[in-house]
Scaffold this motif. Structure first.
Motif, PDB file in Angstrom:
ATOM      1  N   ARG A 353      56.037  29.641  43.162  1.00  0.00           N
ATOM      2  CA  ARG A 353      57.352  29.015  43.167  1.00  0.00           C
ATOM      3  C   ARG A 353      58.073  29.237  41.832  1.00  0.00           C
ATOM      4  O   ARG A 353      59.276  29.555  41.796  1.00  0.00           O
ATOM      5  N   ALA A 354      57.346  29.072  40.747  1.00  0.00           N
ATOM      6  CA  ALA A 354      57.947  29.217  39.424  1.00  0.00           C
ATOM      7  C   ALA A 354      58.432  30.644  39.193  1.00  0.00           C
ATOM      8  O   ALA A 354      59.496  30.871  38.593  1.00  0.00           O
ATOM      9  N   ALA A 355      57.655  31.620  39.682  1.00  0.00           N
ATOM     10  CA  ALA A 355      58.032  33.019  39.487  1.00  0.00           C
ATOM     11  C   ALA A 355      59.337  33.343  40.205  1.00  0.00           C
ATOM     12  O   ALA A 355      60.234  33.998  39.654  1.00  0.00           O
ATOM     13  N   VAL A 356      59.459  32.874  41.447  1.00  0.00           N
ATOM     14  CA  VAL A 356      60.683  33.141  42.210  1.00  0.00           C
ATOM     15  C   VAL A 356      61.869  32.376  41.628  1.00  0.00           C
ATOM     16  O   VAL A 356      62.967  32.920  41.455  1.00  0.00           O
ATOM     17  N   ASP A 357      61.650  31.095  41.288  1.00  0.00           N
ATOM     18  CA  ASP A 357      62.738  30.290  40.728  1.00  0.00           C
ATOM     19  C   ASP A 357      63.234  30.860  39.406  1.00  0.00           C
ATOM     20  O   ASP A 357      64.432  30.802  39.102  1.00  0.00           O
TER      21      ASP A 357
END
Length: 381
Positions: A353-357
């Motif tokens: 999630r953090a990578a995409v966000d």
């Protein structure tokens, strides 16, 4: 040479002679069935798949013993195969002729192995054990097919019980401490050493002083101690070539080994861990381990391997890669490591999630889309 003739009783007799001049015959109610049988025999001869009907009269036990002695097995594997055949295969198939064993009978045998019978005082075997046993019997039958004893392997197509592989639940550090405290003094350091290196039971029992480098703080694993019949011990090769490895020793393990050797000098052949100065056999250690495991509250059947799982869980918890864990444990492949411990690696959902966000959240979004619903070129970005 083959022929079909009608007998006085109305039956059709089909017969043929093999290359040695031996005659074989079968009787059928219909001529077409007799001709079909002769055609099958002829085709088998032409394609090189012909099997002498008398070749399969050898008993399963006799052929299996010839097969077993011809295998290039390590002594421990050879003893394991012999025991499995003697206890679980020979009682059912031992005196049967190879050619008479049917696929349905192999299936019934597997079902028998997987069920318990109180009257017969028989316990169901674990699915993993049944799978190994079936593979041994199947290997014997495949060899019989190659030797032209039987036409086909009756083990093919057998449905085996599903393997109920429970996820590894590592020991807690408190449990490891309890086990060490409850062990006899001469084996207390063995618990610390195993939990701190992840070595297999035989590798630990076979540890000698010359395999430890206290200066570099590492231990070399290149053999194990095997328990032979009559509780005789001897050194043997490691489980697989991948088991040959060098493991770094944490300081806590180095200190435990040093203190242990002061209190309990190396025994026969330089063995670090002994019972009463003698090499440790699996049976003798089991008598010591089981009461301790019960006292700590471990599930029945939990063996010393639990300390190896504990070591693996520590490496994973502190961020070691799959490849490193594989090398430390001496697994043959990374797939084996993942099959056993994949559930212990930290979940990557939050990192995903953090990578995409971190990328998409910074992009500007137009407040309104074009009226015709199309995306303008400047929004393709």
């Amino acid at each position: 040479m083959a022929s079909i003739a009608k007998r006085s009783d109305g039956k059709w007799r089909a017969r043929y002679r093999d290359d040695a001049g031996k005659q074989y015959a079968r009787h059928f109610s219909r001529k077409v069935d007799a001709q079909r049988w002769l055609n099958e025999v002829t085709a088998a001869v032409v394609t090189g798949q012909y099997v002498d009907p008398k070749a399969g009269r050898i008993s399963f036990r006799e052929y299996a013993e010839h097969w077993r002695h011809a295998q290039v097995h390590r002594p421990s594997s050879a003893a394991h195969v012999e025991g499995m055949l003697r206890r679980h295969a020979y009682p059912t198939f031992g005196d049967r002729q190879l050619a008479t064993i049917l696929p349905s009978e192999v299936q019934a045998w597997v079902r028998l192995l997987s069920t318990s019978d109180r009257r017969a005082k028989r316990k169901a075997l674990a699915p993993e054990t049944i799978s190994v046993l079936h593979s041994v019997v199947s290997a014997i039958m495949r060899s019989a097919v190659r030797d032209r004893k039987i036409i086909a392997n009756p083990c093919e197509g057998t449905r085996l019980p599903a393997k109920d592989r429970k996820p590894v639940v590592p020991l807690t550090t408190a449990q490891v401490d309890q086990i060490r405290e409850l062990m006899p003094p001469e084996l207390a350091a063995l618990v610390t050493f195993t939990a701190g290196t992840g070595m297999r039971q035989g590798e630990v029992f076979g540890l000698t002083v010359d395999r430890i480098d206290f200066l570099r703080r590492e231990v070399r694993v290149d053999r194990q101690l095997l328990t032979r019949p009559a509780r005789r011990t001897e050194f043997g090769p490691t489980k697989t070539p991948a088991s040959l490895r060098t493991i770094p020793l944490p300081q806590v393990v180095v200190d435990a080994l040093a203190a242990h050797l002061v209190e309990h000098p190396a025994g026969e052949g330089g063995l670090v861990f002994t019972i009463g100065g003698a090499p440790i056999t699996r049976q003798a250690f089991g008598h010591i381990w089981r009461p301790v495991a019960r006292a700590v509250g471990l599930e029945p059947g939990t063996g010393m391997h639990a300390l190896r799982h504990y070591y693996a869980s520590l490496l994973i918890r502190f961020g070691e890669s799959v490849k490193t864990v594989q090398m430390r444990l001496g697994h043959a492949s990374a797939a084996e490591t993942l099959d056993t411990y994949s559930h212990l690696w930290p979940d990557s959902d939050d990192r995903t999630r953090a990578a995409v966000d971190s990328v998409l959240a910074t992009r500007s979004v137009e407040p309104h889309a074009p009226l015709d619903g199309r995306i303008s070129p400047r929004e393709w970005g």
